[in-house]
Scaffold this motif. Structure first.
Motif, PDB file in Angstrom:
ATOM      1  N   ASN A 130       0.852  -1.189   0.000  1.00 44.55           N
ATOM      2  CA  ASN A 130       0.000   0.000   0.000  1.00 44.55           C
ATOM      3  C   ASN A 130       0.890   1.241   0.000  1.00 44.55           C
ATOM      4  OD1 ASN A 130      -2.706   1.195   0.208  1.00 44.55           O
ATOM      5  ND2 ASN A 130      -1.988   1.948   2.196  1.00 44.55           N
ATOM      6  N   ASN A 131       0.748   2.065  -1.032  1.00 45.85           N
ATOM      7  CA  ASN A 131       1.621   3.242  -1.179  1.00 45.85           C
ATOM      8  C   ASN A 131       3.105   2.869  -1.108  1.00 45.85           C
ATOM      9  OD1 ASN A 131      -0.361   5.265  -1.545  1.00 45.85           O
ATOM     10  ND2 ASN A 131      -0.781   5.277   0.657  1.00 45.85           N
ATOM     11  N   GLY A 132       3.433   1.733  -1.695  1.00 41.77           N
ATOM     12  CA  GLY A 132       4.824   1.298  -1.746  1.00 41.77           C
ATOM     13  C   GLY A 132       5.311   0.582  -0.510  1.00 41.77           C
ATOM     14  N   GLU A 133       4.506   0.545   0.556  1.00 49.04           N
ATOM     15  CA  GLU A 133       4.924  -0.104   1.798  1.00 49.04           C
ATOM     16  C   GLU A 133       4.389  -1.530   1.859  1.00 49.04           C
ATOM     17  OE1 GLU A 133       4.631   0.427   6.678  1.00 49.04           O
ATOM     18  OE2 GLU A 133       3.782   1.954   5.337  1.00 49.04           O
ATOM     19  N   VAL A 134       5.293  -2.489   2.094  1.00 47.49           N
ATOM     20  CA  VAL A 134       4.893  -3.882   2.245  1.00 47.49           C
ATOM     21  C   VAL A 134       4.440  -4.100   3.684  1.00 47.49           C
ATOM     22  CG1 VAL A 134       5.614  -6.288   2.058  1.00 47.49           C
ATOM     23  CG2 VAL A 134       6.559  -4.577   0.491  1.00 47.49           C
ATOM     24  N   MET A 135       3.295  -4.708   3.859  1.00 45.53           N
ATOM     25  CA  MET A 135       2.757  -4.911   5.206  1.00 45.53           C
ATOM     26  C   MET A 135       1.964  -6.207   5.277  1.00 45.53           C
ATOM     27  SD  MET A 135      -0.222  -1.948   5.199  1.00 45.53           S
ATOM     28  CE  MET A 135       0.942  -0.627   4.927  1.00 45.53           C
ATOM     29  N   VAL A 136       1.760  -6.660   6.510  1.00 35.90           N
ATOM     30  CA  VAL A 136       0.890  -7.805   6.792  1.00 35.90           C
ATOM     31  C   VAL A 136      -0.292  -7.272   7.583  1.00 35.90           C
ATOM     32  CG1 VAL A 136       0.697 -10.063   7.891  1.00 35.90           C
ATOM     33  CG2 VAL A 136       2.855  -9.381   6.825  1.00 35.90           C
ATOM     34  N   LYS A 137      -1.492  -7.470   7.045  1.00 37.69           N
ATOM     35  CA  LYS A 137      -2.697  -6.934   7.697  1.00 37.69           C
ATOM     36  C   LYS A 137      -3.859  -7.895   7.482  1.00 37.69           C
ATOM     37  CE  LYS A 137      -0.865  -2.969   8.946  1.00 37.69           C
ATOM     38  NZ  LYS A 137      -0.615  -2.681  10.364  1.00 37.69           N
ATOM     39  N   ARG A 138      -4.910  -7.669   8.252  1.00 41.39           N
ATOM     40  CA  ARG A 138      -6.156  -8.403   8.033  1.00 41.39           C
ATOM     41  C   ARG A 138      -6.999  -7.612   7.035  1.00 41.39           C
ATOM     42  NH1 ARG A 138      -8.026 -12.797  10.394  1.00 41.39           N
ATOM     43  NH2 ARG A 138      -6.641 -12.666  12.209  1.00 41.39           N
ATOM     44  N   PHE A 139      -7.410  -8.293   5.981  1.00 44.91           N
ATOM     45  CA  PHE A 139      -8.114  -7.678   4.855  1.00 44.91           C
ATOM     46  C   PHE A 139      -9.614  -7.655   5.133  1.00 44.91           C
ATOM     47  CE2 PHE A 139     -10.543  -8.199   0.968  1.00 44.91           C
ATOM     48  CZ  PHE A 139      -9.950  -7.345   0.051  1.00 44.91           C
ATOM     49  N   THR A 140     -10.221  -6.473   4.965  1.00 50.07           N
ATOM     50  CA  THR A 140     -11.675  -6.343   5.092  1.00 50.07           C
ATOM     51  C   THR A 140     -12.187  -5.431   3.982  1.00 50.07           C
ATOM     52  OG1 THR A 140     -11.536  -6.539   7.502  1.00 50.07           O
ATOM     53  CG2 THR A 140     -13.590  -5.690   6.612  1.00 50.07           C
ATOM     54  N   LYS A 141     -13.241  -5.851   3.318  1.00 53.56           N
ATOM     55  CA  LYS A 141     -13.872  -5.028   2.285  1.00 53.56           C
ATOM     56  C   LYS A 141     -15.085  -4.336   2.902  1.00 53.56           C
ATOM     57  CE  LYS A 141     -13.614  -3.913  -2.121  1.00 53.56           C
ATOM     58  NZ  LYS A 141     -14.141  -4.749  -3.218  1.00 53.56           N
ATOM     59  N   ASP A 142     -15.113  -3.011   2.807  1.00 46.67           N
ATOM     60  CA  ASP A 142     -16.214  -2.209   3.353  1.00 46.67           C
ATOM     61  C   ASP A 142     -16.757  -1.350   2.220  1.00 46.67           C
ATOM     62  OD1 ASP A 142     -18.000  -0.780   4.853  1.00 46.67           O
ATOM     63  OD2 ASP A 142     -16.499   0.361   5.970  1.00 46.67           O
ATOM     64  N   GLY A 143     -17.765  -1.871   1.535  1.00 39.89           N
ATOM     65  CA  GLY A 143     -18.287  -1.162   0.365  1.00 39.89           C
ATOM     66  C   GLY A 143     -17.227  -1.100  -0.725  1.00 39.89           C
ATOM     67  N   GLU A 144     -16.855   0.107  -1.149  1.00 44.46           N
ATOM     68  CA  GLU A 144     -15.834   0.289  -2.168  1.00 44.46           C
ATOM     69  C   GLU A 144     -14.437   0.355  -1.572  1.00 44.46           C
ATOM     70  OE1 GLU A 144     -16.324   0.328  -5.523  1.00 44.46           O
ATOM     71  OE2 GLU A 144     -18.351  -0.292  -4.976  1.00 44.46           O
ATOM     72  N   ASN A 145     -14.356   0.436  -0.260  1.00 43.45           N
ATOM     73  CA  ASN A 145     -13.053   0.587   0.390  1.00 43.45           C
ATOM     74  C   ASN A 145     -12.508  -0.749   0.889  1.00 43.45           C
ATOM     75  OD1 ASN A 145     -12.910   3.435   0.141  1.00 43.45           O
ATOM     76  ND2 ASN A 145     -14.220   3.681   1.938  1.00 43.45           N
ATOM     77  N   VAL A 146     -11.181  -0.842   0.867  1.00 44.42           N
ATOM     78  CA  VAL A 146     -10.492  -1.956   1.514  1.00 44.42           C
ATOM     79  C   VAL A 146      -9.879  -1.412   2.804  1.00 44.42           C
ATOM     80  CG1 VAL A 146      -8.519  -3.528   1.385  1.00 44.42           C
ATOM     81  CG2 VAL A 146     -10.011  -3.233  -0.601  1.00 44.42           C
ATOM     82  N   ILE A 147     -10.194  -2.069   3.918  1.00 44.56           N
ATOM     83  CA  ILE A 147      -9.668  -1.667   5.225  1.00 44.56           C
ATOM     84  C   ILE A 147      -8.604  -2.674   5.638  1.00 44.56           C
ATOM     85  CG2 ILE A 147     -10.249  -1.047   7.591  1.00 44.56           C
ATOM     86  CD1 ILE A 147     -11.670   0.638   5.470  1.00 44.56           C
ATOM     87  N   LEU A 148      -7.447  -2.155   6.001  1.00 43.51           N
ATOM     88  CA  LEU A 148      -6.339  -2.988   6.459  1.00 43.51           C
ATOM     89  C   LEU A 148      -6.247  -2.865   7.971  1.00 43.51           C
ATOM     90  CD1 LEU A 148      -3.787  -1.951   3.688  1.00 43.51           C
ATOM     91  CD2 LEU A 148      -5.330  -3.921   3.703  1.00 43.51           C
ATOM     92  N   GLN A 149      -6.520  -3.961   8.660  1.00 44.30           N
ATOM     93  CA  GLN A 149      -6.622  -3.925  10.108  1.00 44.30           C
ATOM     94  C   GLN A 149      -5.449  -4.641  10.762  1.00 44.30           C
ATOM     95  OE1 GLN A 149     -10.597  -5.685  10.417  1.00 44.30           O
ATOM     96  NE2 GLN A 149     -11.407  -3.668  10.950  1.00 44.30           N
ATOM     97  N   SER A 150      -4.980  -4.078  11.866  1.00 46.03           N
ATOM     98  CA  SER A 150      -3.940  -4.696  12.679  1.00 46.03           C
ATOM     99  C   SER A 150      -4.597  -5.511  13.787  1.00 46.03           C
ATOM    100  CB  SER A 150      -3.039  -3.623  13.290  1.00 46.03           C
ATOM    101  OG  SER A 150      -2.406  -2.851  12.287  1.00 46.03           O
ATOM    102  N   GLU A 151      -3.866  -6.490  14.308  1.00 46.99           N
ATOM    103  CA  GLU A 151      -4.337  -7.244  15.471  1.00 46.99           C
ATOM    104  C   GLU A 151      -4.049  -6.470  16.761  1.00 46.99           C
ATOM    105  OE1 GLU A 151      -5.797 -10.741  15.292  1.00 46.99           O
ATOM    106  OE2 GLU A 151      -6.185  -9.587  13.470  1.00 46.99           O
ATOM    107  N   ASN A 152      -2.999  -5.673  16.736  1.00 45.98           N
ATOM    108  CA  ASN A 152      -2.615  -4.875  17.898  1.00 45.98           C
ATOM    109  C   ASN A 152      -3.516  -3.634  17.965  1.00 45.98           C
ATOM    110  OD1 ASN A 152      -1.348  -3.183  19.764  1.00 45.98           O
ATOM    111  ND2 ASN A 152       0.705  -3.841  19.173  1.00 45.98           N
ATOM    112  N   PRO A 153      -4.309  -3.469  19.033  1.00 44.36           N
ATOM    113  CA  PRO A 153      -5.258  -2.351  19.125  1.00 44.36           C
ATOM    114  C   PRO A 153      -4.586  -0.977  19.183  1.00 44.36           C
ATOM    115  CG  PRO A 153      -5.138  -3.529  21.217  1.00 44.36           C
ATOM    116  CD  PRO A 153      -4.372  -4.348  20.227  1.00 44.36           C
TER     117      PRO A 153
END
Length: 202
Positions: A151-174
């Motif tokens: 995302n924006n050139g940054e490699v990351m590990v996240k939980r993938f969620t689709k919310d309408g037209e948006n993709v939300i990248l969620q962390s496990e750490n609150p």
């Protein structure tokens, strides 16, 4: 799995020994004492046909050993989570190492497998820094899948969620806020299928 011609067995050993710095067809022919590159190519195609090898069609020197006839292992490339360019993909980079893995840990075609070493604490307690992740190259995750993405050139590990037209990248750490993926630069490299824990917290 079909038996190997002696030259094919020798070729497979050479390919394994040089997987981090692949040889050219000329170099392979020289190592095998063969006069023609076409003979080397024939044996490589036979290794693919017999299920020992998978090559990248776009780059013949990029390959994965699917099966070691002497050991019950497959070999997966591990990539670092370095920042990618605007059009970059993690898999364009140079693998940091080649990891032998028991086939029973892979529940998808081995040719689609790769590994990354996790960094940061955003996915704790599920994933700790330096854990090894076995990933299936797959660009179509389902909701709540844990993905390796850019995302924006940054490699990351996240939980993938689709919310309408948006993709939300969620962390496990609150402590980390959700990220709305950039529509132009976001892409999924693969889905995390297994986690190899490298430290144990007491």
């Amino acid at each position: 799995m079909k038996a190997l011609h002696p030259k094919q067995a020798e070729l497979l050993e050479i390919l394994k020994a040089n997987i981090s710095d692949p040889l050219t067809m000329e170099e392979l022919a020289d190592r095998l004492n063969l006069s023609a590159k076409s003979v080397v190519f024939h044996h490589i195609k036979q290794l693919e046909k017999k299920g020992y090898l998978k090559r990248n069609p776009a780059n013949p020197r990029d390959y994965i050993i699917l099966k070691d006839p002497e050991k019950n292992v497959i070999y997966l490339k591990m990539y670092g989570m370095a920042k990618c360019g605007p059009e970059g993909t993690l898999l364009d980079g140079t693998p940091t190492r080649i990891v032998p893995v028991d086939p029973s840990m892979i529940y998808f075609p081995a040719c689609k497998g790769f590994m990354v070493e996790a960094k940061g604490d955003s996915m704790q307690t599920l994933i700790a820094p330096h854990d090894w992740l076995i990933v299936e190259q797959n660009h179509s995750p389902k909701n709540k899948d844990v993905v390796v993405c850019v995302n924006n050139g940054e490699v990351m590990v996240k939980r993938f969620t689709k919310d309408g037209e948006n993709v939300i990248l969620q962390s496990e750490n609150p402590q980390y806020n959700p990220i709305i993926a950039d529509r132009d630069s976001f892409h999924v490299e693969g889905i995390v299928r297994s986690i190899i824990k490298r430290s144990v917290s007491c």
